[in-house]
Design a protein around this motif. Structure first.
Motif, short mmCIF file in Angstrom:
data_model
loop_
_atom_site.label_atom_id
_atom_site.label_comp_id
_atom_site.label_asym_id
_atom_site.label_seq_id
_atom_site.Cartn_x
_atom_site.Cartn_y
_atom_site.Cartn_z
N LEU A 365 0.83 -1.21 0.00
CA LEU A 365 0.00 0.00 0.00
C LEU A 365 0.86 1.25 0.00
CD1 LEU A 365 -3.23 0.36 0.26
CD2 LEU A 365 -2.31 -1.96 0.42
N ARG A 366 1.91 1.26 0.80
CA ARG A 366 2.79 2.43 0.83
C ARG A 366 3.40 2.69 -0.55
NH1 ARG A 366 6.35 2.68 6.44
NH2 ARG A 366 4.59 2.66 7.90
N ARG A 367 3.85 1.65 -1.18
CA ARG A 367 4.54 1.83 -2.46
C ARG A 367 3.59 2.30 -3.57
NH1 ARG A 367 8.27 -2.93 -4.21
NH2 ARG A 367 8.84 -1.32 -5.71
N PHE A 368 2.39 1.72 -3.61
CA PHE A 368 1.47 2.12 -4.67
C PHE A 368 1.01 3.57 -4.48
CE2 PHE A 368 -2.85 2.83 -6.19
CZ PHE A 368 -2.70 2.52 -7.54
N ILE A 369 0.57 3.91 -3.27
CA ILE A 369 -0.03 5.23 -3.07
C ILE A 369 1.00 6.35 -3.19
CG2 ILE A 369 -1.13 6.68 -1.29
CD1 ILE A 369 -2.97 4.34 -0.70
N LYS A 370 2.26 6.08 -2.89
CA LYS A 370 3.27 7.12 -3.08
C LYS A 370 3.74 7.21 -4.53
CE LYS A 370 7.65 4.78 -1.74
NZ LYS A 370 8.57 5.30 -2.78
N GLY A 371 3.27 6.29 -5.37
CA GLY A 371 3.51 6.43 -6.80
C GLY A 371 4.61 5.57 -7.38
N ASP A 372 4.98 4.49 -6.70
CA ASP A 372 5.98 3.57 -7.27
C ASP A 372 5.38 2.86 -8.48
OD1 ASP A 372 7.72 4.30 -5.32
OD2 ASP A 372 7.84 2.33 -4.35
N SER A 373 6.21 2.60 -9.46
CA SER A 373 5.77 1.87 -10.65
C SER A 373 5.66 0.38 -10.35
CB SER A 373 6.76 2.09 -11.80
OG SER A 373 6.85 3.47 -12.13
N GLY A 374 4.84 -0.30 -11.12
CA GLY A 374 4.75 -1.75 -11.06
C GLY A 374 4.01 -2.30 -9.86
N MET A 375 3.22 -1.48 -9.18
CA MET A 375 2.59 -1.91 -7.92
C MET A 375 1.08 -2.09 -8.03
SD MET A 375 5.02 -2.45 -5.93
CE MET A 375 3.96 -2.90 -4.57
N LYS A 376 0.51 -1.86 -9.20
CA LYS A 376 -0.95 -1.89 -9.32
C LYS A 376 -1.53 -3.26 -8.99
CE LYS A 376 -2.71 -1.04 -13.39
NZ LYS A 376 -3.24 -0.20 -14.48
N GLY A 377 -0.93 -4.31 -9.53
CA GLY A 377 -1.43 -5.64 -9.27
C GLY A 377 -1.34 -6.02 -7.80
N SER A 378 -0.24 -5.65 -7.16
CA SER A 378 -0.08 -5.94 -5.74
C SER A 378 -1.08 -5.15 -4.91
CB SER A 378 1.35 -5.59 -5.29
OG SER A 378 2.29 -6.40 -5.95
N PHE A 379 -1.32 -3.90 -5.28
CA PHE A 379 -2.31 -3.08 -4.58
C PHE A 379 -3.69 -3.73 -4.67
CE2 PHE A 379 -5.44 0.46 -4.81
CZ PHE A 379 -5.26 0.98 -3.53
N ALA A 380 -4.06 -4.19 -5.86
CA ALA A 380 -5.35 -4.85 -6.05
C ALA A 380 -5.46 -6.11 -5.19
CB ALA A 380 -5.55 -5.20 -7.52
N THR A 381 -4.39 -6.87 -5.13
CA THR A 381 -4.39 -8.09 -4.33
C THR A 381 -4.58 -7.79 -2.86
OG1 THR A 381 -2.95 -9.22 -5.92
CG2 THR A 381 -3.02 -10.12 -3.69
N ARG A 382 -3.91 -6.75 -2.38
CA ARG A 382 -3.99 -6.43 -0.94
C ARG A 382 -5.37 -5.89 -0.55
NH1 ARG A 382 -1.17 -9.78 -0.78
NH2 ARG A 382 0.96 -9.66 -1.53
#
Length: 633
Positions: A365-382
């Motif tokens: 969650l931290r990585r996606f919301i701060k704008g890291d690339s490649g995290m969309k799928g992990s965000f959806a899973t969490r």
């Protein structure tokens, strides 16, 4: 104090030592043990008959009376008892909240820090006490949480660092992760220096009052190590002097030195039968005597190790806790890692009972919301329940305790205000605390008057909180994040009994109508809509992912709809790009329209409107680093 020497021919039966003392008072007697035995240091023995030891099974501990009283910092700790007082009156109409795990919203808090600050407005005699918590229950009810997870409330020594010369000798242990005794409530959390008996009574008053407000009580318990430190800095108060080889893990290949999987100098030998029985007895005591509702086990992977530190596939203690009849009604939550590298997120032995702090949720969650690339799928899973971790071993979504912030690390405000830790006040040259916080300062390190940066930080805090509250699983937030508490970039503040950790009631009041309002309304929205608190994992018909860009590494936008025919579908979108995005709205269900409930780019009170704002159709222009929630009505 009088010494009562024992004779093995008179005072020992089998392995049990015993003595009968006539005409002792029924309360206020201090007692301890002297133990003697082999002096073989290289064999792991640490007997010293000159030291009076605390009874591991004493139910009350007497030491100093006032928290942080430097004039008493070398006080000894001794057991005591009380057979004079009447049993605590829980009341005829008293009942346990018994909140289903899927409905929990947990608030991690420190008893002392919650009301210790002058801004609490409480009488000095009850600041930082169990009674202080009672006075501030209205705040917890207004926020909307229904469980408090209390940082350690067993007897600990806040002056442990000041007993030896080291970089920490100016620190006061305010978090309490350094247990002296596993049965006794922290005596210095009693009001007006009342001592151990008063602490026991007032702890029960606090539990009763919280239960009366519909709030469960979960204790953070520390069975991975004790206060007795390491062999280089020995501080013998109890376990070491009774039987070091039984209570602690030892390295038999290194002259019986202590193994250290806790990062605190020693490691409790949890799966030894004697230690295991002690742990179970203490847990049962907190349930039967104090009516607590559950436990969070600090560094619980230690509890999965054998006597030599080897990880166990089926740890006897973990199984015993899961199967125990008295503990059967309790929530049991593991912190599924330790300082020896045993990382068990998603793999913690559970017997269908144990929940886990989901560290992967926090990081993704931290990585996606701060704008890291490649995290969309992990965000959806969490946000959909971490089925990759929990469904695969037949567990439930609520076994994932989702969190973005905990006591250890940055506060939520600091997560969006600092790229680096600022731990100079700790005295360790910046060598303590985590170096990688997955944080983003939004363009400036620390405090700033730049209105643009402050606006982004406000949005980001709301984005994090909204994501937490709409995720499948059990959400947990940290005390103070509801008003934006800062520790000024210190991510390891365990030793500061100051405003760095103390709840700032003045700031809460100043932010009641904006930041705090958003947080409480998001919590209430979650609790009002069962779609967020499922006890089964999402199936294909439960969610629609509005996404044809899963494999674009640079895509930082995700939109999805949770379906609920009775309460109305919920549409969510998160934009972690640094630019506006025009979002096409999906068609609402038949005979319904989209109502905007949340847009974190808007200022209060428009950032969250519980009843919704009608007229959302066609497209929606989403701001950078923002999120929206729509409900079909």
């Amino acid at each position: 104090m009088m010494d009562l020497p024992l004779d093995r021919n008179v005072n020992k039966t089998g392995d049990i030592w015993h003595i009968c003392i006539q005409d002792l008072p029924r309360s206020n007697v201090l007692y301890g043990y002297r133990m003697d035995g082999p002096r073989g240091w290289h064999q792991g023995h640490r007997f010293d008959s000159s030291i009076v030891l605390v009874d591991p099974y004493t139910k009350l501990v007497e030491g100093r009376r006032i928290f942080g009283d430097t004039t008493k910092k070398l006080s000894k700790f001794l057991g005591t008892y009380d057979f004079d007082s009447l049993p605590f009156n829980w009341g005829d109409n008293y009942k346990l909240p018994n909140i289903p795990e899927k409905d929990l919203v947990i608030y991690e808090m420190n008893v002392r820090a919650y009301t210790a600050d002058e801004s609490s407005g409480l009488d000095p005699d009850i600041r930082g006490s169990y009674l202080g918590v009672i006075q501030k229950i209205p705040h917890l009810r207004e926020l909307g949480i229904n469980a408090v997870e209390l940082l350690p409330v067993v007897e600990f020594d806040e002056f442990e660092f000041q007993r030896r010369r080291n970089p920490r000798d100016h620190m006061i242990n305010t978090w309490g992760y350094s247990t002296i005794n596993f049965f006794a409530p922290m005596s210095r959390y009693a009001s007006a220096g009342g001592g151990p008996l008063k602490a026991s009574q007032e702890f029960k008053q606090m539990v009763k009052a919280l239960h009366g407000a519909g709030i469960e009580v979960i204790l953070d318990v520390v069975y991975n190590h004790t206060n007795e430190a390491d062999d280089a800095n020995p501080y013998t108060t109890s376990f070491r002097g009774i039987d070091n080889k039984v209570y602690y893990m030892l390295d038999v290949n290194n002259n019986g030195q202590l193994l250290n999987y806790s990062g605190c100098g020693n490691t409790l030998n949890c799966n030894h039968p004697v230690v295991m029985e002690l742990i179970l007895d203490s847990l049962r005591h907190w349930v039967t005597e104090y009516h607590v509702d559950g436990f969070r086990f600090d560094l619980a992977s230690v509890l999965c190790r054998g006597a030599d530190g080897t990880p166990l596939d089926a740890p006897p203690l973990i199984r015993a806790i899961a199967k125990d009849a008295i503990l059967s009604r309790c929530k049991i939550i593991s912190e599924p890692w330790d300082c020896g590298g045993l990382y068990l997120v998603g793999r913690f032995p559970n017997w269908d009972r144990w929940a886990e702090w989901n560290g992967k949720y926090r990081d993704d969650l931290r990585r996606f919301i701060k704008g890291d690339s490649g995290m969309k799928g992990s965000f959806a899973t969490r946000v959909s329940g971490s089925a990759d971790l929990y469904k695969v071993n037949k567990r439930k979504p609520y076994h994932s305790v989702n969190f973005i912030i905990a006591h250890d690390g940055f506060t939520l405000y600091d997560l969006v205000s600092y790229n680096f830790k600022h731990n100079d006040a700790n005295g360790e040259g910046g060598n303590d605390g985590n170096n990688d916080n997955l944080s983003w300062n939004c363009g400036h390190e620390g405090e700033t008057n730049d209105s643009t940066i402050k606006a982004i930080r406000s949005r980001q805090m709301k984005n994090f909180h909204l994501a937490l509250m709409i995720s499948q699983g059990t959400p947990m937030m940290l005390m103070g994040d509801e008003y934006g508490h800062t520790r000024h970039g210190n991510n390891n503040s365990y030793g500061h009994d100051t405003a760095l950790n103390h709840f700032q009631w003045g700031l809460l009041e100043a932010r009641k109508n904006n930041h705090f309002r958003f947080f409480k309304e998001a919590i209430k929205f979650r609790q009002a809509h069962r779609v967020f608190g499922r006890d089964t994992f999402l199936e294909k018909y439960d969610v629609t992912w509005h996404e044809d860009n899963w494999y674009n590494y640079e895509s930082k936008f995700l939109a999805f709809t949770f379906h609920d025919n009775s309460e109305g579908d919920i549409y969510l979108a998160f934009n972690a790009h640094d630019c506006f995005i025009t979002v096409p709205m999906p068609a609402p269900p038949v005979k319904r329209k989209w109502f905007r409930v949340v847009d974190t780019n808007l200022v209060s009170p428009n950032d969250i409107v519980p009843g919704g704002v009608p007229g959302i159709a066609g497209t929606y222009n989403m701001a950078p680093f923002s999120s929206i929630l729509l409900q079909a009505k």
